[in-house]
Design a protein around this motif. Structure first.
Motif, PDB file in Angstrom:
ATOM      1  N   CYS A 199      50.652  70.419  33.627  1.00 34.87           N
ATOM      2  CA  CYS A 199      51.069  70.852  32.232  1.00 34.87           C
ATOM      3  C   CYS A 199      52.363  71.984  32.409  1.00 34.87           C
ATOM      4  O   CYS A 199      52.548  72.488  33.305  1.00 34.87           O
ATOM      5  N   GLN A 200      53.096  71.823  31.395  1.00 38.68           N
ATOM      6  CA  GLN A 200      54.312  72.709  31.176  1.00 38.68           C
ATOM      7  C   GLN A 200      53.650  73.920  30.678  1.00 38.68           C
ATOM      8  O   GLN A 200      54.088  74.996  31.141  1.00 38.68           O
ATOM      9  N   SER A 201      52.746  74.179  29.508  1.00 36.55           N
ATOM     10  CA  SER A 201      52.172  75.082  29.151  1.00 36.55           C
ATOM     11  C   SER A 201      50.563  75.189  28.974  1.00 36.55           C
ATOM     12  O   SER A 201      50.112  74.158  28.620  1.00 36.55           O
ATOM     13  N   LYS A 202      49.885  76.331  29.441  1.00 37.61           N
ATOM     14  CA  LYS A 202      48.333  76.312  29.135  1.00 37.61           C
ATOM     15  C   LYS A 202      48.130  76.342  27.512  1.00 37.61           C
ATOM     16  O   LYS A 202      46.876  76.231  27.200  1.00 37.61           O
ATOM     17  N   ARG A 203      49.142  76.915  26.758  1.00 41.65           N
ATOM     18  CA  ARG A 203      48.907  77.081  25.475  1.00 41.65           C
ATOM     19  C   ARG A 203      50.111  76.421  24.574  1.00 41.65           C
ATOM     20  O   ARG A 203      50.743  77.153  23.896  1.00 41.65           O
ATOM     21  N   LEU A 245      41.595  69.208  30.720  1.00 42.50           N
ATOM     22  CA  LEU A 245      41.308  70.678  31.159  1.00 42.50           C
ATOM     23  C   LEU A 245      41.390  71.080  32.444  1.00 42.50           C
ATOM     24  O   LEU A 245      41.788  71.926  32.748  1.00 42.50           O
ATOM     25  N   GLN A 246      40.665  70.246  33.129  1.00 48.67           N
ATOM     26  CA  GLN A 246      40.489  70.528  34.689  1.00 48.67           C
ATOM     27  C   GLN A 246      40.446  69.252  35.462  1.00 48.67           C
ATOM     28  O   GLN A 246      40.295  67.870  34.771  1.00 48.67           O
ATOM     29  N   GLY A 247      40.159  69.317  36.787  1.00 47.11           N
ATOM     30  CA  GLY A 247      40.054  68.069  37.454  1.00 47.11           C
ATOM     31  C   GLY A 247      41.278  67.330  38.029  1.00 47.11           C
ATOM     32  O   GLY A 247      42.412  68.020  37.855  1.00 47.11           O
ATOM     33  N   ASP A 248      41.115  66.312  38.751  1.00 47.58           N
ATOM     34  CA  ASP A 248      42.109  65.361  39.438  1.00 47.58           C
ATOM     35  C   ASP A 248      42.124  64.149  38.921  1.00 47.58           C
ATOM     36  O   ASP A 248      41.022  63.404  39.106  1.00 47.58           O
ATOM     37  N   LEU A 295      46.136  70.074  29.403  1.00 40.74           N
ATOM     38  CA  LEU A 295      46.049  71.479  29.539  1.00 40.74           C
ATOM     39  C   LEU A 295      45.756  72.234  30.697  1.00 40.74           C
ATOM     40  O   LEU A 295      45.671  73.380  30.644  1.00 40.74           O
ATOM     41  N   GLY A 296      45.389  71.400  31.759  1.00 45.04           N
ATOM     42  CA  GLY A 296      44.981  71.838  32.914  1.00 45.04           C
ATOM     43  C   GLY A 296      44.950  70.707  33.918  1.00 45.04           C
ATOM     44  O   GLY A 296      44.923  69.529  33.602  1.00 45.04           O
ATOM     45  N   GLY A 297      44.198  70.764  35.198  1.00 48.49           N
ATOM     46  CA  GLY A 297      44.034  69.881  36.015  1.00 48.49           C
ATOM     47  C   GLY A 297      45.469  69.523  36.541  1.00 48.49           C
ATOM     48  O   GLY A 297      46.521  70.055  36.297  1.00 48.49           O
ATOM     49  N   HIS A 298      45.356  68.362  37.658  1.00 47.41           N
ATOM     50  CA  HIS A 298      46.347  67.628  37.998  1.00 47.41           C
ATOM     51  C   HIS A 298      46.375  66.180  38.034  1.00 47.41           C
ATOM     52  O   HIS A 298      45.111  65.537  38.308  1.00 47.41           O
ATOM     53  N   ALA A 338      53.781  67.669  29.504  1.00 52.21           N
ATOM     54  CA  ALA A 338      53.517  67.158  31.038  1.00 52.21           C
ATOM     55  C   ALA A 338      54.959  67.519  31.674  1.00 52.21           C
ATOM     56  O   ALA A 338      55.923  67.156  31.128  1.00 52.21           O
ATOM     57  N   ALA A 339      54.863  67.834  33.158  1.00 55.44           N
ATOM     58  CA  ALA A 339      56.008  67.936  33.839  1.00 55.44           C
ATOM     59  C   ALA A 339      55.723  67.776  35.252  1.00 55.44           C
ATOM     60  O   ALA A 339      54.686  67.826  35.732  1.00 55.44           O
ATOM     61  N   TYR A 340      56.794  67.223  35.879  1.00 58.96           N
ATOM     62  CA  TYR A 340      56.537  66.944  37.386  1.00 58.96           C
ATOM     63  C   TYR A 340      56.768  68.424  38.077  1.00 58.96           C
ATOM     64  O   TYR A 340      57.301  69.218  37.768  1.00 58.96           O
TER      65      TYR A 340
END
Length: 223
Positions: A214-218, A144-147, A163-166, A180-182
């Protein structure tokens, strides 16, 4: 009274070791050394800031789980779910870890100097996970978040349903997971990577990093 506790009896159980840790903390001892090769589970769990652990040997599952600010250095390998749901603090592993490291982390730093297994940082909610070696499949699943910063290679389905983060990686990625996407690194990414890795005194080539988001948050409900 000495501010340090050393535990080196191989015949002790997890409960006995954790009881000694609890007593040491009550006595204001802030450095705890544990030497053990029995691959015991759930050692150094849920400890506060201001405490340093030095674990020497081979350890089992859930080491450093629910960490609330302590610094845990592990001179060896661990099994599954290292740092599970930790909120703050730092865990440094000189060796390798098995599956599920950094599961559900809310915060803190997890540095793995060897390799990591499958499902690294699954459900990561804000922690920073660094792996100097290679990682298994489905890293960052549902994060969801973080790295996540990887200085080696990644296996299949990296970032699956993130869903989030990197995720930042210098090596090869066998395949990306769903959603997931570059993406291109921006200056904020480069500054963040540099600050994190420099803080841990790690060598790196900033130009070699690829970014996965992420490609989409939802993804389950449409865009």
């Amino acid at each position: 009274m000495s501010p340090e506790l050393k535990i080196s009896d191989e015949n002790l159980t997890t409960h006995q070791i954790n009881q000694q840790i609890k007593k040491a903390l009550q006595e204001q001892k802030n450095r705890i050394i544990i030497e053990n090769n029995d691959k015991l589970d759930s050692i150094a769990v849920g400890n506060p800031s201001g405490v340093e652990f030095n674990l020497k040997g081979e350890f089992g599952d859930f080491i450093g789980a629910l960490n609330e600010g302590s610094r845990i250095e592990i001179e060896g390998n661990t099994a599954r779910f290292l740092g599970n749901n930790m909120t703050s603090g730092e865990i440094i592993v000189e060796g390798s870890v098995s599956d599920g490291a950094g599961y559900g982390m809310y915060g803190g730093h997890l540095l793995i100097k060897g390799d990591a297994g499958n499902s690294l940082a699954e459900l990561n909610k804000g922690g920073v996970i660094i792996v100097q070696g290679d990682i298994g499949s489905q890293a960052g699943m549902f994060m969801l978040q973080g790295d996540i910063i990887i200085l080696g290679n990644a296996s299949t389905e990296t970032g699956n349903w993130m869903l989030g983060g990197h995720i930042y990686i210098t090596g090869e990625v066998e395949s990306l997971g769903k959603n997931a996407a570059y993406r291109n690194l921006d200056e904020e990414d480069k500054t963040k990577i540099s600050e994190i890795l420099n803080a841990h005194h790690l060598e790196f080539d900033l130009d070699a990093f690829k970014k996965i988001d992420c490609q989409s948050k939802r993804p389950f409900y449409g865009h």
